[in-house]
Design a protein around this motif. Structure first.
Motif: not given
Lengths: 319, 277
Positions: B168-170, B172, B174-176, B188
């Motif tokens: 999920d960090e990946l 997040e 990308a979203r940031v 992605l």
């Protein structure tokens, strides 16, 4: 929602986890829920329109008496009661049981082949490619093809005669038991490659050293197979067994259609063919739907295990 | 006999067993190819041997009688349509239930994979009724939508399993960086899931192209009937001429065989990767 066109950043795998993102505000959450709802809508619509609604209508139709071009009338459980006394229905489910009894062959044969390929027997890549070829051939094509091959003067019987097994050169598709046997053999020809592929995928998840030790160990091949490989492969073996058990109830339709049409007599009549025959040939829709619902119950009971497996696999977070 | 000779002998036996199965797997196809190249008289004279002279007349005749180009086109449209639609719908669901804060997502996921237990054979008449009510009987869209619905459970399952593995960090991160949901999904996640997508595409192509019951019932005798429906007519109609029937069969099986042989590596790696959990 906007479609962003900013290029995706390189998917860097961070050494340390990124700073936790601030809890999104309430309305952002709500927006995300609506987005989710919009995304699942097409799939839900498809599943409802082409699976759940027909299933519901099938149940409704199965409670009706509707034959030929006459109108329909409510018949309660009549169609289901009739099924229990119908010799054709009974022999179709008995035949299905006979086919299910061949399950060990369906489970073990691809397993042996997969293990042989996996321990890299000479030319294993070639065999892996070749074994999947039959599965790519459409079952209806397989059926017509094998009708020519199993013909009384076809190549199978010619081979048997040439090697001196004249008495075995029978009318394969025309005997009480030989027809069902041939049907199953042809189905096995058609599907064993999928089993080999499934097992190979399972074998790939087992660490190499564990298996190598098992392969090199002095114990005999069969003992290694059942005492070392099968326990490690249990999920795959279970998955494939369930798939085959439910599959024999639904895969055989095109083969029956092309090879035997359920005959001779009802020697190769299976529920999946009987539903089609009753509904579209005899135009007995209520009764056909009832047999269809019975078939659905059998398939559902068998495949609910794979659904459970799929659900946990699909919702489990990675370790 | 010492250990080494025994081991070598075992290896020969093993290879022999593999060869026997390979011959059994391929022989029926070879027989059909050879038969299709014989004249009718040639087949009657020697049904099993190699042809005395090769003729392509059977193929020309099969094309003429079966309106092969139209059948091929129908199969291509419905297969590609069903395949694209089912994979696309599965991608969206898989993203929503694995990567969005979406309450009820698990329930949706369960509902969709549960439909796997409803085989077309069991509900074929009410399904036909439904397609008829939608005014789509004998139309491409009727079969395309049905294919999409029947391909959905497996596709959703495979892609969800794949997406689940992406940290999920990946997402997040990308979203940031300002990536929208569709960028994340198509630029992605989809590339990461390429092996699963490839395997899924090939698998769907094979069963949709090869399916008989759905097109038989939905397309019936219309001009939009698929190749397999056309082939099924071969089994009754020109039964007498094995060479002609054989030519029709070869034309019917060739597209999938070619696709399989071309994409064999992707299929294998996809099948292997998809279960690598």
């Amino acid at each position: 929602m906007t479609i962003s066109t900013t290029p995706v950043p390189e998917p860097v795998v961070a050494d340390r986890p990124p700073e936790p993102v601030r809890r999104p505000a309430r309305h952002a959450r709500l927006r995300e829920w609506w987005l989710g709802a919009a995304l699942v809508l097409p799939a839900l619509a498809l599943a409802v329109a082409f699976k759940l609604v027909p299933l519901g209508r099938g149940v409704a139709t199965s409670l009706e008496s509707s034959s030929g071009f006459d109108g329909t009338s409510f018949a309660g459980a009549d169609n289901y009661v009739r099924m229990f006394d119908d010799p054709v229905v009974r022999s179709s489910f008995r035949n299905a049981l006979l086919v299910v009894a061949t399950l060990p062959v369906w489970v073990v044969l691809p397993l042996v082949l997969a293990v042989l390929i996996h321990q890299q027997a000479p030319g294993w890549k070639f065999f892996r490619a070749v074994y999947f070829i039959p599965y790519t051939v459409a079952p209806i094509v397989v059926g017509i093809m094998f009708r020519q091959i199993l013909a009384p003067d076809g190549p199978i019987n010619a081979l048997l005669r040439r090697v001196g097994l004249e008495p075995l050169a029978i009318e394969w598709l025309n005997g009480r038991y030989s027809a069902l046997f041939s049907l199953v053999a042809v189905a096995l020809w058609s599907f064993f490659g999928l089993g080999v592929m499934t097992y190979l995928a399972g074998l790939a998840t087992i660490p190499g050293e564990t298996l190598e030790a098992a392969y090199l160990d002095g114990a005999g091949f069969w003992r290694r197979l059942f005492h070392v490989v099968v326990p490690m492969l249990r999920p795959t073996v279970a998955y494939w067994s369930v798939l085959c058990a439910s599959g024999v109830l639904i895969w055989l339709f095109p083969l029956i259609y092309a090879l035997t049409q359920g005959g001779p007599g009802d020697a190769t009549m299976l529920p999946e063919y009987l539903v089609f025959l009753t509904t579209f040939q005899f135009l007995d829709r209520g009764y056909g739907s009832a047999i269809g619902i019975a078939l659905f119950v059998f398939v559902a009971v068998l495949s609910i295990f794979s659904v459970r497996h799929m659900f946990t696999e699909g919702t489990r977070k990675p370790r | 006999m010492n250990r080494r000779t025994a081991a070598r002998l075992g290896r020969y036996l093993l290879t022999f067993a593999l060869v026997v199965v390979a011959v059994a797997a391929v022989y029926p196809l070879l027989f059909t190819v050879v038969s299709s190249l014989k004249t009718q008289a040639g087949f009657a004279e020697d049904p099993l041997g190699l042809p005395a002279g090769i003729t392509l007349d059977n193929y020309l005749e099969a094309f003429r009688r079966m309106d092969m180009p139209r059948l091929l086109l129908n199969s291509l449209i419905t297969t590609v349509g069903g395949l694209v639609l089912s994979v696309l719908a599965a991608l969206l669901v898989a993203y929503a239930v694995t990567k969005l804060r979406f309450r009820g997502g698990k329930l949706v996921f369960l509902l969709i994979i549960v439909t796997l237990t409803i085989p077309s054979q069991a509900i074929i008449y009410p399904l036909y009724q439904t397609v008829l009510d939608l005014g789509m009987s004998g139309e491409y869209q009727g079969l395309i939508l049905a294919y999409a619905a029947f391909g959905l459970p497996l596709g959703t399952y495979q892609l969800a399993g794949y997406f689940q593995q992406v940290p999920d960090e990946l997402i997040e991160a990308a979203r940031v960086d300002g990536a929208g949901h569709f960028t994340i999904l198509f630029r992605l996640l989809a590339p990461i899931a390429t092996p699963a997508l490839a395997a899924l595409a090939i698998f769907n192509f094979v069963w949709m192209w090869n399916d008989l019951l759905l097109p038989l019932v939905i397309m019936g005798g219309s001009d939009s009937k698929t190749l397999m429906v056309g082939v099924s007519l071969l089994s009754g109609q020109y039964d007498v001429s094995v060479p002609l029937v054989s030519a029709g069969l070869i034309v019917a099986l060739l597209p999938v065989l070619v696709i399989y042989l071309v994409f064999q590596r992707q299929l294998v790696s996809g099948a292997l990767a998809g279960s690598g959990k």
